[in-house]
Write a protein that holds these residues in place. Sequence first.
Motif, PDB file in Angstrom:
ATOM      1  N   GLN A  27      16.252  29.158 -25.612  1.00  0.00           N
ATOM      2  CA  GLN A  27      15.848  29.272 -26.979  1.00  0.00           C
ATOM      3  C   GLN A  27      16.851  30.017 -27.786  1.00  0.00           C
ATOM      4  OE1 GLN A  27      11.765  30.654 -27.409  1.00  0.00           O
ATOM      5  NE2 GLN A  27      10.964  28.479 -26.946  1.00  0.00           N
ATOM      6  N   MET A  28      18.126  29.634 -27.439  1.00  0.00           N
ATOM      7  CA  MET A  28      19.213  30.391 -28.019  1.00  0.00           C
ATOM      8  C   MET A  28      19.281  31.801 -27.818  1.00  0.00           C
ATOM      9  SD  MET A  28      20.589  27.686 -29.419  1.00  0.00           S
ATOM     10  CE  MET A  28      21.843  28.548 -30.304  1.00  0.00           C
ATOM     11  N   MET A  29      18.699  32.357 -26.650  1.00  0.00           N
ATOM     12  CA  MET A  29      18.697  33.890 -26.542  1.00  0.00           C
ATOM     13  C   MET A  29      19.500  33.946 -25.407  1.00  0.00           C
ATOM     14  SD  MET A  29      17.987  36.912 -27.578  1.00  0.00           S
ATOM     15  CE  MET A  29      16.314  36.529 -28.788  1.00  0.00           C
ATOM     16  N   LYS A  30      20.411  34.994 -25.206  1.00  0.00           N
ATOM     17  CA  LYS A  30      21.274  34.911 -23.925  1.00  0.00           C
ATOM     18  C   LYS A  30      20.544  35.725 -23.103  1.00  0.00           C
ATOM     19  CE  LYS A  30      25.841  33.888 -26.053  1.00  0.00           C
ATOM     20  NZ  LYS A  30      25.599  34.117 -27.274  1.00  0.00           N
ATOM     21  N   VAL A  31      20.081  35.202 -21.813  1.00  0.00           N
ATOM     22  CA  VAL A  31      19.425  36.036 -21.010  1.00  0.00           C
ATOM     23  C   VAL A  31      20.555  36.257 -19.485  1.00  0.00           C
ATOM     24  CG1 VAL A  31      17.477  36.240 -19.744  1.00  0.00           C
ATOM     25  CG2 VAL A  31      17.422  35.173 -21.898  1.00  0.00           C
ATOM     26  N   PHE A  32      20.886  37.338 -18.895  1.00  0.00           N
ATOM     27  CA  PHE A  32      21.508  37.269 -17.923  1.00  0.00           C
ATOM     28  C   PHE A  32      20.695  37.910 -16.838  1.00  0.00           C
ATOM     29  CE2 PHE A  32      24.172  37.716 -21.688  1.00  0.00           C
ATOM     30  CZ  PHE A  32      25.324  36.857 -21.164  1.00  0.00           C
ATOM     31  N   ALA A  33      20.868  37.528 -15.550  1.00  0.00           N
ATOM     32  CA  ALA A  33      20.248  38.215 -14.456  1.00  0.00           C
ATOM     33  C   ALA A  33      21.062  38.971 -13.761  1.00  0.00           C
ATOM     34  CB  ALA A  33      19.505  37.061 -13.374  1.00  0.00           C
ATOM     35  N   ARG A  34      22.512  38.892 -14.050  1.00  0.00           N
ATOM     36  CA  ARG A  34      23.395  39.609 -13.063  1.00  0.00           C
ATOM     37  C   ARG A  34      24.363  40.336 -14.081  1.00  0.00           C
ATOM     38  NH1 ARG A  34      23.518  36.379  -8.119  1.00  0.00           N
ATOM     39  NH2 ARG A  34      21.600  35.992  -7.907  1.00  0.00           N
ATOM     40  N   LYS A  61      13.019  36.415 -29.888  1.00  0.00           N
ATOM     41  CA  LYS A  61      13.616  35.472 -30.945  1.00  0.00           C
ATOM     42  C   LYS A  61      13.178  35.624 -32.330  1.00  0.00           C
ATOM     43  CE  LYS A  61      14.385  31.572 -30.849  1.00  0.00           C
ATOM     44  NZ  LYS A  61      15.622  30.614 -31.526  1.00  0.00           N
ATOM     45  N   THR A  62      11.816  36.317 -32.367  1.00  0.00           N
ATOM     46  CA  THR A  62      11.358  36.503 -33.639  1.00  0.00           C
ATOM     47  C   THR A  62      12.189  37.515 -34.618  1.00  0.00           C
ATOM     48  OG1 THR A  62       9.989  38.336 -33.199  1.00  0.00           O
ATOM     49  CG2 THR A  62       8.962  36.211 -32.951  1.00  0.00           C
ATOM     50  N   LEU A  63      13.132  38.271 -33.941  1.00  0.00           N
ATOM     51  CA  LEU A  63      14.026  39.048 -34.585  1.00  0.00           C
ATOM     52  C   LEU A  63      15.062  38.386 -35.415  1.00  0.00           C
ATOM     53  CD1 LEU A  63      14.082  42.141 -32.345  1.00  0.00           C
ATOM     54  CD2 LEU A  63      12.741  41.774 -34.399  1.00  0.00           C
ATOM     55  N   SER A  64      15.224  36.992 -35.013  1.00  0.00           N
ATOM     56  CA  SER A  64      16.379  36.056 -35.435  1.00  0.00           C
ATOM     57  C   SER A  64      17.708  37.142 -35.577  1.00  0.00           C
ATOM     58  CB  SER A  64      15.994  35.735 -37.086  1.00  0.00           C
ATOM     59  OG  SER A  64      14.682  35.310 -36.880  1.00  0.00           O
ATOM     60  N   SER A  65      18.089  37.300 -34.659  1.00  0.00           N
ATOM     61  CA  SER A  65      19.522  37.863 -34.495  1.00  0.00           C
ATOM     62  C   SER A  65      20.165  37.429 -33.363  1.00  0.00           C
ATOM     63  CB  SER A  65      19.425  39.576 -34.241  1.00  0.00           C
ATOM     64  OG  SER A  65      20.676  39.891 -33.865  1.00  0.00           O
ATOM     65  N   ASN A  91      22.713  38.422 -32.374  1.00  0.00           N
ATOM     66  CA  ASN A  91      23.300  39.834 -31.481  1.00  0.00           C
ATOM     67  C   ASN A  91      22.734  40.551 -30.505  1.00  0.00           C
ATOM     68  OD1 ASN A  91      25.571  39.379 -33.195  1.00  0.00           O
ATOM     69  ND2 ASN A  91      24.568  40.668 -35.102  1.00  0.00           N
ATOM     70  N   ILE A  92      21.778  39.793 -30.045  1.00  0.00           N
ATOM     71  CA  ILE A  92      21.041  40.345 -28.692  1.00  0.00           C
ATOM     72  C   ILE A  92      21.040  39.674 -27.523  1.00  0.00           C
ATOM     73  CG2 ILE A  92      18.443  40.597 -27.795  1.00  0.00           C
ATOM     74  CD1 ILE A  92      17.461  40.700 -30.677  1.00  0.00           C
ATOM     75  N   MET A  93      21.352  40.432 -26.496  1.00  0.00           N
ATOM     76  CA  MET A  93      21.506  39.762 -25.122  1.00  0.00           C
ATOM     77  C   MET A  93      20.485  40.450 -24.226  1.00  0.00           C
ATOM     78  SD  MET A  93      25.471  39.894 -24.599  1.00  0.00           S
ATOM     79  CE  MET A  93      26.657  39.436 -25.701  1.00  0.00           C
ATOM     80  N   VAL A  94      19.776  39.763 -23.407  1.00  0.00           N
ATOM     81  CA  VAL A  94      18.845  40.201 -22.378  1.00  0.00           C
ATOM     82  C   VAL A  94      19.541  40.307 -21.178  1.00  0.00           C
ATOM     83  CG1 VAL A  94      16.581  39.930 -21.468  1.00  0.00           C
ATOM     84  CG2 VAL A  94      17.214  39.024 -23.938  1.00  0.00           C
ATOM     85  N   TYR A  95      19.194  41.488 -20.270  1.00  0.00           N
ATOM     86  CA  TYR A  95      19.669  41.791 -19.162  1.00  0.00           C
ATOM     87  C   TYR A  95      18.339  41.808 -18.432  1.00  0.00           C
ATOM     88  CZ  TYR A  95      21.463  44.057 -15.042  1.00  0.00           C
ATOM     89  OH  TYR A  95      22.006  44.535 -13.674  1.00  0.00           O
ATOM     90  N   ALA A  96      18.018  40.936 -17.660  1.00  0.00           N
ATOM     91  CA  ALA A  96      16.930  40.874 -16.900  1.00  0.00           C
ATOM     92  C   ALA A  96      16.874  40.721 -15.503  1.00  0.00           C
ATOM     93  CB  ALA A  96      15.977  39.720 -17.424  1.00  0.00           C
ATOM     94  N   PRO A  97      17.306  41.672 -14.694  1.00  0.00           N
ATOM     95  CA  PRO A  97      18.184  41.542 -13.293  1.00  0.00           C
ATOM     96  C   PRO A  97      16.776  41.587 -12.331  1.00  0.00           C
ATOM     97  CG  PRO A  97      18.212  43.751 -13.959  1.00  0.00           C
ATOM     98  CD  PRO A  97      17.506  43.108 -15.140  1.00  0.00           C
TER      99      PRO A  97
END
Length: 300
Positions: free
Chosen positions: A16-23, A100-104, A106-112
Amino acid sequence: MQINANSLSLQAVNFQMMKVFARKHALNTLLAQKKEESFQLGLVPTMGALHQGHLSLIQSALKDNDCVVVSIFVNPTQFNNASDLNHYPRTLEADIKKLKTLSSPNIMVYAPEAEDIYGTTISKQSFNFDGLEHQMEGKFRPGHFDGVGTVVQRLFEIVQPNNAYFGEKDFQQLAIIRKLVELTKFPVKIVGCPISREKNGLAMSSRNVRLTDIEQTHAAKIFSVLKTTKEKFGTEDATKIKEWVDQQFENDPILTLEYFEISNELTLEPIDEKQDKMKYRAFIAVYVREVRLIDNIALN
Ligand code: AMP
């Protein structure tokens, strides 16, 4: 779409347009492209099950930085109780929806997974935080702050943030992270953020989802006791206040007091004699049946 850290590939998943990284490598590849001289990077470490308290930290970080990494990782080394670790909510998909509700953009998620942080051996380092680690949470959760120190140090090394955001909800943790930075001289600014509360005063916590509505209502007593403590602090001595707090929980059918302390805000040592110009804070840990909650309040 069902996602968990395992299902995330080496590259970012655009959920949903949010960049999510596991690594970390994929995260760092993208961050390296962005980093130029004036680029400011913020880090908000979390264990997920995000609520408004977490979002308020992220909003602060978004104000100060060009880009914010939100880490979502239930860190096994900071749990001293296997049941607590097993019951800890893991809700990555819902977390991403909240972000996503923050509508930014500029957020990246690191979920390792643990391996990305720890390698093949999950272990914690032993720290000396000048005694901060022996008070309160340190007494009741042995080894907890070694686990916190280990994972936060790893996150700082991986993300290399300019600024990192932590909540006053975990005031002792915030003090310990400041000490960690002082000891390691890691070039990061630590920003403390105020406690977000439910309407009834209960401090927001990922653990609150484990409470029934009745338990949530009842748990409001924790903050109400803290507020009265603040009023009493002007005129009564700490011993008397502690007795009063004990009484408030003595015959409670749902709440069990684990500890209540009035402590020096800098050393976290329990108050001896009230001294001029010293800042004091009350700290409390309470079980709502099986669920352990903590809270604190500035007293002066
Ligand atoms: P956790 O996911 O519980 O490890 O928390 C991640 C960060 O959010 C920590 O810095 C916490 O202190 C902070 N935090 C958790 N709950 C709250 C709250 N109610 N208000 C402000 N910050 C919070």
